[in-house]
Design a protein around this motif. Structure first.
Motif, short mmCIF file in Angstrom:
data_model
loop_
_atom_site.label_atom_id
_atom_site.label_comp_id
_atom_site.label_asym_id
_atom_site.label_seq_id
_atom_site.Cartn_x
_atom_site.Cartn_y
_atom_site.Cartn_z
N GLY A 8 41.30 39.11 46.26
CA GLY A 8 41.51 38.10 46.72
C GLY A 8 41.12 37.06 45.63
N ALA A 28 46.74 38.23 50.83
CA ALA A 28 45.66 38.65 49.65
C ALA A 28 44.38 37.55 49.77
N VAL A 29 45.63 36.04 49.08
CA VAL A 29 44.99 35.13 48.64
C VAL A 29 44.50 33.96 49.97
N PRO A 30 42.98 33.92 49.83
CA PRO A 30 42.85 32.91 50.62
C PRO A 30 44.24 31.91 50.80
N GLU A 59 38.68 34.36 46.28
CA GLU A 59 37.58 35.28 47.21
C GLU A 59 36.24 35.81 46.95
#
Ligand code: PLP
Length: 429
Positions: free
Chosen positions: A250, A104-106, A254
């Motif tokens: 995110g 989810a988290v860049p 995001e």
């Protein structure tokens, strides 16, 4: 509204708990009343020990994005509890939650779970210091990163003001390595970073400030921090304890398209159980023990109940349309509240990013700590007490955010708006 049982409980609590509370703002002192004791939360509604009901806009200070006691989250916790509550050994669920977070988290390639947002920021800063071999941490006035010593620095008064401890018990020797500078001011940041680059380990920022009330990043602010830290080889830490899985799935990174080196998470990823996490590039995270020399540990870290709750929460948030729905509801609520401010003539500034918002009682824009401090806190206190008396539960401080959750119905928001109109009119009497 009867509050006899809450008042009795508060008296009992004060005998055995400092200030009667386990976290200071809960004591409600800045809004001039005593706390309510809560016995139940269901959806958007809290019930206190006197059986009064409230539409809740605190949402446990952010985690309850699905509302209270969401069936999927509760079922996951119950199913996990039957198998035991803590082993101090690896479990499959922590790998599952870590995988969801990494997807989810860049910025996150590897993630370590801890037990609170405070532990996450404290550990991320230790890692930044260990990785860079430098000591100074740059933070922004009015940003809160938990209660570890390094962050308890009085709001700095400007360029290169060296930290003064914001609490007795915090040694000057520790906070002399913390620089606090104004939010949304790239010029001061650039001067600070260029002057001290060789000593600065990291810049830590709430990408949307939530702890001086909601203060969005000015256009270009996050981009500027990223550009400067990259150029000067300083690590950038996003404290997304509030914004993670809140302003987008995110997080703020995001939503704004800026990728930090390290990210701190908490609140939502624990589904209401005590969890924090920090993560980032594998190359940096590999410096954490046992792979690397930077020590960090926890008896209850990766707790199976908390991991199960987090997984259930994130799976619900993956459903199509969740963030569009939160945005739509929150935008409509914002419009209603701004309309009420104009119609009644009570000057306010409403700052909002997604489902995080604050109504500041000031006629001027709020873009940093100094402008937030111009709010009329007496007026906020009166508004808070009036709203509470009509069954609307707001944060007991002007300098906190309100949260809209998936559980708030259109009717809940209409009711809150109607009560706001009544309260604003009363403020002028
Ligand atoms: N960072 C931010 C942005 C927060 O808002 C908070 C708490 O509100 C923390 C860190 C600390 O988290 P915790 O209260 O879980 O220790």
């Amino acid at each position: 509204m009867k509050r006899t049982v809450s008042d009795e409980m508060f008296e009992a609590a004060r005998r055995v708990i400092p200030g009667g509370v386990n976290s200071p703002v809960r004591a409600c002192r800045s809004v001039g009343c005593d706390p309510l004791f809560i016995k139940r939360g269901l959806g958007a509604v809290l019930t206190d020990v006197d059986d009064n009901e409230y539409i809740d806009f605190v949402c446990s200070w952010g985690p309850m994005i699905l509302g209270h006691a969401h069936p999927s989250v509760i079922a996951a916790i119950q199913a996990a509890a039957v198998d035991g509550t803590s082993f101090g050994a690896p479990t499959p669920t922590e790998v599952d939650l870590a995988s969801l977070v990494v997807e989810a988290v860049p910025s996150i390639e590897k993630v370590r779970f801890v037990n609170s947002g405070t532990e996450a920021t404290m550990s991320a800063v230790r890692l930044a210091r260990g990785y860079t071999g430098r000591n100074i941490v740059v933070k922004f006035d009015g940003c809160y990163h938990g209660h570890a010593d390094s962050f308890l620095v009085k709001a700095g008064s400007g360029l290169l003001t060296l930290g003064i401890p914001g609490s007795p018990g915090v040694p000057e020797d520790i906070v002399k390595n913390t620089l606090s500078i104004p939010y949304n001011n790239l010029e001061i940041l650039e001067d600070t970073l260029r002057q001290k680059a060789a000593e600065i380990a990291c810049v830590i920022v709430e990408p949307v400030a939530g702890n001086m009330g909601c203060v969005p990043p000015a256009p270009g602010f996050l981009e500027g921090i990223r550009r400067l830290t990259k150029e000067l080889n300083i690590l950038l830490i996003f404290d997304e304890v509030i914004t993670g899985f809140r302003v987008a799935y995110g997080g703020a990174q995001e939503r704004f398209g800026i990728t930090p080196d390290l990210t701190c998470l908490g609140k939502i990823i624990g589904g209401g159980l005590p969890v924090g996490a920090y993560g980032g590039k594998a190359e940096i995270m590999d410096c954490v023990a046992p792979d690397g020399p930077v020590y960090q540990a926890g008896t209850l870290s990766g707790n199976p109940l908390a991991m199960a709750a987090g997984i259930a929460m994130l799976k619900e948030l993956q459903r199509p349309g969740v963030y569009t729905e939160l945005e739509r509801k929150s935008a409509r609520f914002e419009e209603m509240l701004n309309g009420i401010s104009r119609a009644t003539g009570v000057p306010t500034q409403l700052n909002r990013v997604g489902s995080v918002m604050t109504v500041f009682f000031t006629p001027d824009p709020v873009s940093d700590f100094e402008s937030a401090m111009r709010s009329d806190t007496e007026r906020y206190g009166q508004h808070y007490r009036q709203m509470l008396s009509t069954g609307i539960y707001l944060a007991p401080s002007q300098f906190e955010a309100a949260f809209v959750s998936m559980a708030h119905s259109e009717k809940d928001l209409d009711t809150a708006a109607k009560m706001t109109e009544w309260s604003f009119k009363k403020l002028l009497e």
